[in-house]
Write a protein that holds these residues in place. Structure first.
Motif, PDB file in Angstrom:
ATOM      1  N   TYR A 126     -17.338  -6.419  16.087  1.00 35.65           N
ATOM      2  CA  TYR A 126     -16.066  -5.497  15.709  1.00 35.65           C
ATOM      3  C   TYR A 126     -16.020  -5.195  14.088  1.00 35.65           C
ATOM      4  O   TYR A 126     -16.553  -6.190  13.383  1.00 35.65           O
ATOM      5  CB  TYR A 126     -14.985  -6.198  16.085  1.00 35.65           C
ATOM      6  CG  TYR A 126     -14.627  -6.576  17.365  1.00 35.65           C
ATOM      7  CD1 TYR A 126     -15.379  -7.606  18.103  1.00 35.65           C
ATOM      8  CD2 TYR A 126     -14.049  -5.765  18.200  1.00 35.65           C
ATOM      9  CE1 TYR A 126     -15.266  -7.949  19.457  1.00 35.65           C
ATOM     10  CE2 TYR A 126     -14.004  -6.146  19.736  1.00 35.65           C
ATOM     11  CZ  TYR A 126     -14.475  -6.908  20.097  1.00 35.65           C
ATOM     12  OH  TYR A 126     -14.492  -7.204  21.670  1.00 35.65           O
ATOM     13  N   LEU A 127     -15.623  -4.076  14.029  1.00 34.60           N
ATOM     14  CA  LEU A 127     -15.813  -3.595  12.427  1.00 34.60           C
ATOM     15  C   LEU A 127     -14.267  -3.342  12.083  1.00 34.60           C
ATOM     16  O   LEU A 127     -13.604  -2.678  12.991  1.00 34.60           O
ATOM     17  CB  LEU A 127     -16.723  -2.517  12.218  1.00 34.60           C
ATOM     18  CG  LEU A 127     -18.052  -2.711  12.525  1.00 34.60           C
ATOM     19  CD1 LEU A 127     -18.842  -1.398  12.607  1.00 34.60           C
ATOM     20  CD2 LEU A 127     -18.570  -3.534  11.331  1.00 34.60           C
ATOM     21  N   PHE A 128     -13.892  -3.530  10.845  1.00 36.54           N
ATOM     22  CA  PHE A 128     -12.624  -3.281  10.240  1.00 36.54           C
ATOM     23  C   PHE A 128     -12.779  -2.825   8.876  1.00 36.54           C
ATOM     24  O   PHE A 128     -13.637  -3.029   8.325  1.00 36.54           O
ATOM     25  CB  PHE A 128     -12.021  -4.681  10.102  1.00 36.54           C
ATOM     26  CG  PHE A 128     -11.832  -5.678  11.191  1.00 36.54           C
ATOM     27  CD1 PHE A 128     -13.022  -6.276  11.914  1.00 36.54           C
ATOM     28  CD2 PHE A 128     -10.581  -5.583  12.198  1.00 36.54           C
ATOM     29  CE1 PHE A 128     -12.644  -7.161  13.021  1.00 36.54           C
ATOM     30  CE2 PHE A 128     -10.700  -6.422  13.297  1.00 36.54           C
ATOM     31  CZ  PHE A 128     -11.810  -7.035  13.676  1.00 36.54           C
ATOM     32  N   TRP A 129     -11.581  -1.866   8.675  1.00 37.99           N
ATOM     33  CA  TRP A 129     -11.301  -1.532   7.323  1.00 37.99           C
ATOM     34  C   TRP A 129     -10.073  -1.871   6.882  1.00 37.99           C
ATOM     35  O   TRP A 129      -8.964  -2.001   7.742  1.00 37.99           O
ATOM     36  CB  TRP A 129     -11.293  -0.136   7.194  1.00 37.99           C
ATOM     37  CG  TRP A 129     -12.913   0.485   6.730  1.00 37.99           C
ATOM     38  CD1 TRP A 129     -13.842   1.023   7.710  1.00 37.99           C
ATOM     39  CD2 TRP A 129     -13.288   0.635   5.480  1.00 37.99           C
ATOM     40  NE1 TRP A 129     -14.723   1.377   7.117  1.00 37.99           N
ATOM     41  CE2 TRP A 129     -14.986   1.116   5.717  1.00 37.99           C
ATOM     42  CE3 TRP A 129     -13.153   0.266   4.157  1.00 37.99           C
ATOM     43  CZ2 TRP A 129     -15.664   1.258   4.834  1.00 37.99           C
ATOM     44  CZ3 TRP A 129     -14.050   0.436   3.350  1.00 37.99           C
ATOM     45  CH2 TRP A 129     -15.338   0.963   3.610  1.00 37.99           C
ATOM     46  N   TYR A 130      -9.745  -2.629   5.654  1.00 37.85           N
ATOM     47  CA  TYR A 130      -8.530  -2.939   5.167  1.00 37.85           C
ATOM     48  C   TYR A 130      -8.252  -2.327   3.755  1.00 37.85           C
ATOM     49  O   TYR A 130      -9.262  -2.161   3.101  1.00 37.85           O
ATOM     50  CB  TYR A 130      -8.508  -4.671   4.866  1.00 37.85           C
ATOM     51  CG  TYR A 130      -8.365  -5.472   6.110  1.00 37.85           C
ATOM     52  CD1 TYR A 130      -9.466  -5.772   6.985  1.00 37.85           C
ATOM     53  CD2 TYR A 130      -7.031  -5.912   6.517  1.00 37.85           C
ATOM     54  CE1 TYR A 130      -9.153  -6.562   7.982  1.00 37.85           C
ATOM     55  CE2 TYR A 130      -6.949  -6.696   7.448  1.00 37.85           C
ATOM     56  CZ  TYR A 130      -7.793  -6.955   8.252  1.00 37.85           C
ATOM     57  OH  TYR A 130      -7.566  -7.762   9.422  1.00 37.85           O
ATOM     58  N   LYS A 131      -6.953  -2.070   3.404  1.00 37.32           N
ATOM     59  CA  LYS A 131      -6.435  -1.642   2.117  1.00 37.32           C
ATOM     60  C   LYS A 131      -5.754  -2.614   1.237  1.00 37.32           C
ATOM     61  O   LYS A 131      -5.019  -3.182   1.869  1.00 37.32           O
ATOM     62  CB  LYS A 131      -5.984  -0.302   2.415  1.00 37.32           C
ATOM     63  CG  LYS A 131      -5.281   0.133   0.957  1.00 37.32           C
ATOM     64  CD  LYS A 131      -4.338   1.577   1.485  1.00 37.32           C
ATOM     65  CE  LYS A 131      -3.793   2.261   0.125  1.00 37.32           C
ATOM     66  NZ  LYS A 131      -2.867   3.102   0.452  1.00 37.32           N
ATOM     67  N   GLN A 132      -6.116  -2.952   0.231  1.00 37.61           N
ATOM     68  CA  GLN A 132      -5.445  -3.806  -0.774  1.00 37.61           C
ATOM     69  C   GLN A 132      -4.810  -2.792  -2.124  1.00 37.61           C
ATOM     70  O   GLN A 132      -5.586  -2.641  -2.900  1.00 37.61           O
ATOM     71  CB  GLN A 132      -6.217  -5.111  -1.280  1.00 37.61           C
ATOM     72  CG  GLN A 132      -5.601  -5.778  -1.973  1.00 37.61           C
ATOM     73  CD  GLN A 132      -6.381  -7.247  -2.611  1.00 37.61           C
ATOM     74  OE1 GLN A 132      -7.568  -6.999  -3.123  1.00 37.61           O
ATOM     75  NE2 GLN A 132      -6.045  -8.229  -2.484  1.00 37.61           N
ATOM     76  N   PRO A 133      -3.672  -2.415  -1.797  1.00 36.45           N
ATOM     77  CA  PRO A 133      -2.942  -1.870  -2.898  1.00 36.45           C
ATOM     78  C   PRO A 133      -2.618  -2.684  -4.202  1.00 36.45           C
ATOM     79  O   PRO A 133      -2.966  -3.926  -3.921  1.00 36.45           O
ATOM     80  CB  PRO A 133      -1.858  -1.439  -2.228  1.00 36.45           C
ATOM     81  CG  PRO A 133      -1.370  -2.312  -1.259  1.00 36.45           C
ATOM     82  CD  PRO A 133      -2.747  -2.947  -0.701  1.00 36.45           C
ATOM     83  N   PRO A 134      -2.406  -2.618  -5.444  1.00 41.03           N
ATOM     84  CA  PRO A 134      -1.892  -3.160  -6.303  1.00 41.03           C
ATOM     85  C   PRO A 134      -1.124  -4.250  -6.202  1.00 41.03           C
ATOM     86  O   PRO A 134      -1.172  -5.345  -6.912  1.00 41.03           O
ATOM     87  CB  PRO A 134      -1.458  -2.364  -7.477  1.00 41.03           C
ATOM     88  CG  PRO A 134      -2.018  -0.886  -7.019  1.00 41.03           C
ATOM     89  CD  PRO A 134      -2.068  -0.913  -5.567  1.00 41.03           C
ATOM     90  N   SER A 135      -0.299  -4.288  -5.112  1.00 38.57           N
ATOM     91  CA  SER A 135       0.607  -5.341  -4.729  1.00 38.57           C
ATOM     92  C   SER A 135       0.025  -6.693  -4.151  1.00 38.57           C
ATOM     93  O   SER A 135       0.490  -7.684  -4.248  1.00 38.57           O
ATOM     94  CB  SER A 135       1.767  -4.689  -3.599  1.00 38.57           C
ATOM     95  OG  SER A 135       0.831  -4.536  -2.424  1.00 38.57           O
ATOM     96  N   GLY A 136      -1.459  -6.443  -3.831  1.00 37.16           N
ATOM     97  CA  GLY A 136      -2.102  -7.455  -3.692  1.00 37.16           C
ATOM     98  C   GLY A 136      -2.267  -7.802  -1.928  1.00 37.16           C
ATOM     99  O   GLY A 136      -3.269  -8.311  -1.545  1.00 37.16           O
ATOM    100  N   GLU A 137      -1.385  -7.170  -1.196  1.00 38.86           N
ATOM    101  CA  GLU A 137      -1.570  -7.622   0.453  1.00 38.86           C
ATOM    102  C   GLU A 137      -2.275  -6.744   1.247  1.00 38.86           C
ATOM    103  O   GLU A 137      -2.269  -5.455   1.117  1.00 38.86           O
ATOM    104  CB  GLU A 137       0.118  -7.608   0.737  1.00 38.86           C
ATOM    105  CG  GLU A 137       0.071  -7.997   2.275  1.00 38.86           C
ATOM    106  CD  GLU A 137       1.626  -8.167   2.626  1.00 38.86           C
ATOM    107  OE1 GLU A 137       2.449  -8.211   1.788  1.00 38.86           O
ATOM    108  OE2 GLU A 137       2.096  -7.747   3.821  1.00 38.86           O
ATOM    109  N   LEU A 138      -3.172  -7.347   1.872  1.00 38.18           N
ATOM    110  CA  LEU A 138      -4.294  -6.442   2.545  1.00 38.18           C
ATOM    111  C   LEU A 138      -3.511  -5.940   3.729  1.00 38.18           C
ATOM    112  O   LEU A 138      -2.864  -6.714   4.412  1.00 38.18           O
ATOM    113  CB  LEU A 138      -5.558  -7.417   2.884  1.00 38.18           C
ATOM    114  CG  LEU A 138      -6.692  -7.669   2.159  1.00 38.18           C
ATOM    115  CD1 LEU A 138      -6.442  -8.226   0.935  1.00 38.18           C
ATOM    116  CD2 LEU A 138      -7.991  -7.685   3.126  1.00 38.18           C
TER     117      LEU A 138
END
Lengths: 114, 112
Positions: A33-45
């Motif tokens: 399985y492949l995933f993409w996550y975003k981590q904005p400046p707030s820090g939470e993925l």
């Protein structure tokens, strides 16, 4: 061994430009399985997408699209008409079936300037 | 909405101190994870847990231990903090491998 490579450390674009984030993976498993996550400046993925190895169809969600190609072991992420709010660190990750471990790439920092 | 909370956003400790990082999730997830995030290295798995009182080492367990006495709570313990443990620590929970993991906001730990 499993590995995820995000060769682009940092990308800078101007608003409304299209941008593609590259992800190359290595695995000997046939099911994964492949995933993409975003981590904005707030820090939470923040989870963006999951893809299994049997589904090579490209996916589009609004301005986001993903191109999965098993032939090149790539799972690239494109943002169309980028916006300042897209500025974040983006991680690609890999897991194999029946394991709970995610293997992350080193991340790509995207900066979108107005 | 799934919520994963971590006890502190920022923490400053001295070398040799015992440090507890707490993580709580409210979705009844079986699995919980502790990662550390360092520039240029991405996220690396320290420990994970499939169930209460169950734990398994991740890729970088040295210098850390964990505790899971209740399903919703997973603690990371630095027995004797060292400066090379200065990092961002992220907790996550999830139900199955191929479902997404839900992350907490992170704890930025500085060891002086």
């Amino acid at each position: 061994a499993q590995k995820v490579t995000q060769a682009q450390t940092e990308i800078s674009v101007v608003e409304k430009e299209d941008v593609t984030l590259d992800c190359v993976y290595e695995t000997r498993d046939t099911t994964y399985y492949l995933f993409w996550y975003k981590q904005p400046p707030s820090g939470e993925l923040v989870f963006l997408i999951r893809r299994n190895s049997f589904d090579e169809q490209n996916e589009i969600s609004g301005r986001y699209s993903w191109n999965f190609q098993k032939s090149t072991s790539s799972f690239n992420f494109t943002i169309t008409a980028s916006q300042v709010v897209d500025s974040a660190v983006y991680f690609c990750a890999l897991s194999k079936r029946n394991t709970d471990k995610l293997i992350f790439g080193t991340g790509t920092r995207l900066q979108v300037f107005p | 909405d799934v919520k994963v909370t971590q006890s502190s956003r920022y923490l400053v400790k001295r070398t040799g101190e015992k440090v507890f990082l707490e993580c709580v999730q409210d979705m009844d997830h079986e699995n919980m994870f502790w990662y550390r995030q360092d520039p240029g290295l991405g996220l690396r798995l320290i420990y994970f847990s499939y169930d209460v009182k169950m734990k398994e080492k991740g890729d970088i367990p040295e210098g850390y231990s964990v505790s899971r006495e209740k399903k919703e709570r997973f603690s990371l313990i630095l027995e004797s903090a060292s400066t090379n443990q200065t990092s961002m620590y992220l907790c996550a929970s999830g139900q199955l491998a191929y479902n997404e993991q839900f992350f907490g906001p992170g704890t930025r730990l500085t060891v002086l």
